[in-house]
Design a protein around this motif. Sequence first.
Motif, PDB file in Angstrom:
ATOM      1  N   ILE A 317     -18.881  -9.124  -4.197  1.00 48.27           N
ATOM      2  CA  ILE A 317     -19.722  -8.783  -3.056  1.00 48.27           C
ATOM      3  C   ILE A 317     -21.167  -8.836  -3.522  1.00 48.27           C
ATOM      4  N   ASN A 318     -21.938  -9.694  -2.860  1.00 48.07           N
ATOM      5  CA  ASN A 318     -23.343  -9.890  -3.238  1.00 48.07           C
ATOM      6  C   ASN A 318     -23.488 -10.229  -4.721  1.00 48.07           C
ATOM      7  N   GLY A 319     -22.563 -11.044  -5.194  1.00 48.07           N
ATOM      8  CA  GLY A 319     -22.634 -11.518  -6.570  1.00 48.07           C
ATOM      9  C   GLY A 319     -22.039 -10.595  -7.600  1.00 48.07           C
ATOM     10  N   GLN A 320     -21.687  -9.405  -7.239  1.00 46.16           N
ATOM     11  CA  GLN A 320     -21.161  -8.425  -8.188  1.00 46.16           C
ATOM     12  C   GLN A 320     -19.658  -8.289  -8.011  1.00 46.16           C
ATOM     13  N   ALA A 321     -18.923  -8.381  -9.118  1.00 40.28           N
ATOM     14  CA  ALA A 321     -17.489  -8.124  -9.060  1.00 40.28           C
ATOM     15  C   ALA A 321     -17.254  -6.682  -8.647  1.00 40.28           C
ATOM     16  N   VAL A 322     -16.345  -6.468  -7.730  1.00 39.43           N
ATOM     17  CA  VAL A 322     -16.058  -5.117  -7.252  1.00 39.43           C
ATOM     18  C   VAL A 322     -14.578  -4.817  -7.444  1.00 39.43           C
ATOM     19  N   LYS A 323     -14.279  -3.530  -7.524  1.00 39.48           N
ATOM     20  CA  LYS A 323     -12.913  -3.054  -7.592  1.00 39.48           C
ATOM     21  C   LYS A 323     -12.632  -2.215  -6.351  1.00 39.48           C
ATOM     22  N   PRO A 476       3.731  -2.277 -13.417  1.00 40.86           N
ATOM     23  CA  PRO A 476       2.470  -2.491 -14.124  1.00 40.86           C
ATOM     24  C   PRO A 476       2.458  -3.743 -14.983  1.00 40.86           C
ATOM     25  N   GLN A 477       3.552  -3.993 -15.676  1.00 45.51           N
ATOM     26  CA  GLN A 477       3.606  -5.162 -16.550  1.00 45.51           C
ATOM     27  C   GLN A 477       3.498  -6.462 -15.753  1.00 45.51           C
ATOM     28  N   GLU A 478       4.041  -6.453 -14.535  1.00 47.87           N
ATOM     29  CA  GLU A 478       3.976  -7.653 -13.698  1.00 47.87           C
ATOM     30  C   GLU A 478       2.566  -7.882 -13.173  1.00 47.87           C
ATOM     31  N   TYR A 479       1.883  -6.809 -12.775  1.00 51.50           N
ATOM     32  CA  TYR A 479       0.473  -6.950 -12.389  1.00 51.50           C
ATOM     33  C   TYR A 479      -0.361  -7.464 -13.558  1.00 51.50           C
ATOM     34  N   ASP A 480      -0.089  -6.947 -14.716  1.00 44.50           N
ATOM     35  CA  ASP A 480      -0.824  -7.346 -15.913  1.00 44.50           C
ATOM     36  C   ASP A 480      -0.678  -8.846 -16.156  1.00 44.50           C
ATOM     37  N   ARG A 481       0.551  -9.342 -16.103  1.00 44.63           N
ATOM     38  CA  ARG A 481       0.789 -10.765 -16.383  1.00 44.63           C
ATOM     39  C   ARG A 481       0.135 -11.661 -15.331  1.00 44.63           C
ATOM     40  N   LEU A 482       0.257 -11.288 -14.055  1.00 47.55           N
ATOM     41  CA  LEU A 482      -0.309 -12.126 -12.999  1.00 47.55           C
ATOM     42  C   LEU A 482      -1.827 -12.144 -13.073  1.00 47.55           C
ATOM     43  N   GLU A 508      -1.565   5.428 -11.743  1.00 49.09           N
ATOM     44  CA  GLU A 508      -2.564   5.155 -12.780  1.00 49.09           C
ATOM     45  C   GLU A 508      -2.184   3.912 -13.582  1.00 49.09           C
ATOM     46  N   ALA A 509      -0.912   3.774 -13.931  1.00 48.20           N
ATOM     47  CA  ALA A 509      -0.484   2.624 -14.723  1.00 48.20           C
ATOM     48  C   ALA A 509      -0.674   1.321 -13.958  1.00 48.20           C
ATOM     49  N   ARG A 510      -0.317   1.307 -12.678  1.00 56.49           N
ATOM     50  CA  ARG A 510      -0.495   0.089 -11.890  1.00 56.49           C
ATOM     51  C   ARG A 510      -1.976  -0.249 -11.727  1.00 56.49           C
ATOM     52  N   TRP A 511      -2.772   0.778 -11.436  1.00 57.35           N
ATOM     53  CA  TRP A 511      -4.198   0.550 -11.225  1.00 57.35           C
ATOM     54  C   TRP A 511      -4.844  -0.055 -12.469  1.00 57.35           C
ATOM     55  N   LYS A 512      -4.562   0.526 -13.618  1.00 58.55           N
ATOM     56  CA  LYS A 512      -5.190   0.046 -14.847  1.00 58.55           C
ATOM     57  C   LYS A 512      -4.678  -1.334 -15.234  1.00 58.55           C
ATOM     58  N   ALA A 513      -3.386  -1.571 -15.048  1.00 60.97           N
ATOM     59  CA  ALA A 513      -2.832  -2.882 -15.420  1.00 60.97           C
ATOM     60  C   ALA A 513      -3.435  -3.999 -14.591  1.00 60.97           C
ATOM     61  N   LEU A 514      -3.686  -3.728 -13.308  1.00 59.46           N
ATOM     62  CA  LEU A 514      -4.228  -4.757 -12.425  1.00 59.46           C
ATOM     63  C   LEU A 514      -5.720  -4.940 -12.625  1.00 59.46           C
ATOM     64  N   THR A 515      -6.458  -3.853 -12.633  1.00 62.43           N
ATOM     65  CA  THR A 515      -7.917  -3.960 -12.560  1.00 62.43           C
ATOM     66  C   THR A 515      -8.591  -4.164 -13.909  1.00 62.43           C
ATOM     67  N   LYS A 516      -7.841  -4.139 -14.999  1.00 64.99           N
ATOM     68  CA  LYS A 516      -8.481  -4.422 -16.287  1.00 64.99           C
ATOM     69  C   LYS A 516      -8.820  -5.903 -16.432  1.00 64.99           C
ATOM     70  N   HIS A 517      -8.284  -6.736 -15.541  1.00 64.92           N
ATOM     71  CA  HIS A 517      -8.559  -8.163 -15.560  1.00 64.92           C
ATOM     72  C   HIS A 517      -9.589  -8.518 -14.485  1.00 64.92           C
ATOM     73  N   PRO A 518     -10.428  -9.522 -14.721  1.00 64.32           N
ATOM     74  CA  PRO A 518     -11.412  -9.924 -13.698  1.00 64.32           C
ATOM     75  C   PRO A 518     -10.777 -10.292 -12.367  1.00 64.32           C
ATOM     76  N   ALA A 519      -9.594 -10.908 -12.402  1.00 69.49           N
ATOM     77  CA  ALA A 519      -8.949 -11.324 -11.150  1.00 69.49           C
ATOM     78  C   ALA A 519      -8.363 -10.149 -10.382  1.00 69.49           C
ATOM     79  N   GLY A 520      -8.132  -9.045 -11.047  1.00 67.55           N
ATOM     80  CA  GLY A 520      -7.531  -7.888 -10.390  1.00 67.55           C
ATOM     81  C   GLY A 520      -8.569  -7.122  -9.592  1.00 67.55           C
ATOM     82  N   ALA A 521      -8.699  -7.455  -8.318  1.00 66.91           N
ATOM     83  CA  ALA A 521      -9.775  -6.887  -7.499  1.00 66.91           C
ATOM     84  C   ALA A 521      -9.475  -5.471  -7.039  1.00 66.91           C
TER      85      ALA A 521
END
Length: 961
Positions: A317-323, A476-482, A508-521
């Motif tokens: 959003i406006n050039g900034q990656a958001v979560k 969580p592991q599946e979010y991490d891999r994707l 918490e586990a799902r949130w961290k596994a997904l959002t630790k990656h740039p693609a995990g919005a």
Amino acid sequence: MNPRIIILFILLLSGFCVNAQEYISLNGEWQFALAKTEQEAKRLENFSSPGFSSQKFTKIPVPSNWAVLGYEEPVYRGFKENKASEGFYLHKFETPEGWDGKRVLLHFGGVWSSAEVWLNGKFLGRHDSGYTSFAFDVSGKLKTDGANLLAVRVRQITKEYKFDVFDDWTLGGIYRDVTLEAMPRKRWIDNMVAQTFFDNRFEDADLKLRVMVGDKQKSTVPGNYPSPGASYDLRFTLTDKEGKEVARRQLTVPAHISTDREIGLTFRIQSPHHWNAENPYLYNLCVELVEEGQVTHTRTQRIGFRQISTVGGVFRINGQAVKLRGVNRHDEHPDVGRATTREHWLQDLTLMKAANINYIRLSHYTPAKGFIELCDEMGMYVGNEVSLGGAGNLMYDPSCSGAALQRSYETVVRDINHPSIIYWSVGNEDPLTSLHLASVKLVKALDPTRPVLLPWRAEEWLPEEIDILAPHYWKPQEYDRLAAHSDRPIISTEYTHAYGNTGFGGLEARWKALTKHPAGAGAAIWMWADQGIRTPVRNLQKKNEDVHAGDDYLRIDYAGWDGIVDSYRNFTRDYWETKAVYAQVYPAVEKISFTPGQDSLRIPIQNDFDFTDLTTVKIDWSIREDERVLASGTNSITGQPHAESTFKLPVEALKTVRAGKTYYAWFIFTNVNGEEITRDAVELCPSVEQIGTVLPCGKISVNQTETVTIETGNIRYVFSPQTGQLISAEAQDKQLITDLRPIIWSPLDPCEKSAFGKENVRKAVDLNQYTTSVKEWSVEDRLDEVIIRAKVDCHVDSANHFTTIYRYSIGVDGRLDVNYEILTDVAIPQIPIVGMTIKTVPELKELHWLGLGPYDAYPNKKAAPILGVWGGEAGSTDVTGMKATRWIERSNSKCGFRIMSNGYMKHDASHSEVMHILSYVFGRPEKGRQADESVPQMRTDTGVPFVGGFSILLNADLQKK
């Protein structure tokens, strides 16, 4: 009562431009009849005729849902055999003089699910779509010299009604605003679209406007040639929220007679304020139609400078990656059903923002327009959804293309200008069909500035028109891999159920596994509030009593018991877990070492805000030794978004540390408005041996008769060779503990039942109702300790038994170390708890623990509680539930004991003398899905025993002094 003419000032501030739109609200008291059968409906078919007698009609408020008012029992999901009641509405109203020469639109904000409309006996048309707004042109059909009669027949069943049926209540009625809008008849501003585009540095921006001007002036030139007509001007004015003019331009538009024309215009705005959820700055746009020097029509819109990108697989959003820290929301409230008001919207958004939520997925339909306007104003990212998800096989039927495309069109055109909407969502948990793809393409054609997703669809081969992957309920592991390799952003539009009050595992586990990656919005919890509906009719059904908690007028289906707040927006335990997991500021470590005598410690603080600097955040800190506060203060630090900063914690108070004590720092983070973002603890670990006193020693003695009594000093333990259990513990001739025995069962709560499955729940018995048979027993008397070993068979019935192996060790200091192994052989493949039950004397009314509190904690649900000393009176709500512990203490003013246990304690109000000291606890499920493999599965069929242990210190309250 005559309706009141409302001149609508959308800009809210005077002085921008005069709004020439005129509106009349038709909300209020209408006449109503409910036809529960087809025969009853047929008898009312001529209700729209002016001469129809409505004496048997009753009064009903509009907006409303008739089931919520008690006309019939609310229905969850769709109707059996596709048969349902119908509503017949009548309303008389007057219009002002002069409207007979105007173009007038009759607007309906929402009618579920089908509306047939008559005005003064003339049929206007039919609209089949339960959640989108619609309008009829009633120009020339209104009376201005008397009362008008509006008649609406509301059907709940149509061929395509299941497009609008979801895992929620099915509520018929005119449930949103009904209004009349007047404008010039010959030439008017039909609609406008405002879009913003920043330069490469996101400093200056283009405001691109498209304005459709309608014209119905008659052609008078022979030969069917258009009349040259007269030109007109369009005046555009942009002002900031303080009312200061930012830009103005006036265009002269050549005449276009008897045809509409779209006029485009681009403003170059220097350094506009950016709109985002953290800083929701809105400008005011006014477009005026000027003819012969007079303003004849005006439209206004609040806009935000906001640009969305998914380039490179990153949501920006406006050039900034958001979560996106999200929840799903139904636009409903138990008191009004779907006829929600600004009061309800404001309550939801205020509570959401307090829980660090910045994103709402609108499930599964577009809500009231006022709710989205409030999201613009308060700052909330919104995923708006086209209502297709209930259609099922209808989406394979080409004859339903009109229904699919109608919903897509009506959803987008109403809300296209709202900056809070960051993507369009098509359907819900559907396959991809040709109709879905056609809807996606229509949405993108109407609005190419926003991405589109299909909830549940996350295949990497999806067509390029689908910009975002949206998996549901992955591990969580599946979010991490994707997320690790995806070339499209990932927004998990549903990723954790908040089912019941004791589930919600793995957030918490799902949130961290997904959002630790740039693609995990980001992702959205299912869901915001329990889906409860309250009617004035007492609920005679006895099922689901644990859900509606004694409210005989509240209806909640188990399938809708999913809120992090309850139906009335009272907090549940899950609300606090959400707030903690979604916190944007927090210590980046759980523990840190120090050397006594240090002046300060450098504590890393993570800033996960997307646009906010830490200078706006206040940090209250305190240093603690168990329950004692040694030092405290308030500071602030600097820190850019998405970066780690350092907080300098003064630790002069820790020059001396004592043995047996735990040291930690509390941090409370508050925002610029003084509202708490979160609180957290960092354990402070001394790097040198702690100073302490040696516990008094006594000579140890053993007395074996029918029982085994072990004494040292003023401490006495009594064991039973017949059961292998501790049956008494005494200090200073006062009995403190009366029983200690193994426990592997507790009654299953609804969340556990959902996870265990119906068949296993059917097999389940109370595994604590066992008889004991000692197979081995030995007492070893050493110089400085006594060791007792026992092997005990615990028999429940022919299908269920378990074996417990004990090792008790009592030292001359009076400390009892308990170690156990429990090997299960039971019919059910999993169990909820494993540990030992301690029963105390009634006099020990105080219960305290060092560990996580004050909220319950589980292996996969412990973000909300923090390290500290907590407690209260045994049996009170302060101490009941499941607690993560390091030590537990039962005491009164004279004596007590402490249990050193790095595990869990469960305590029930109904058995205030009992504590369960647990080494294993079943990870919290979330609606049928168990905790992932990183959490102990509590399997009974592995052949591997459950192993645990703890220590008991009698008179611990005296020792701690």
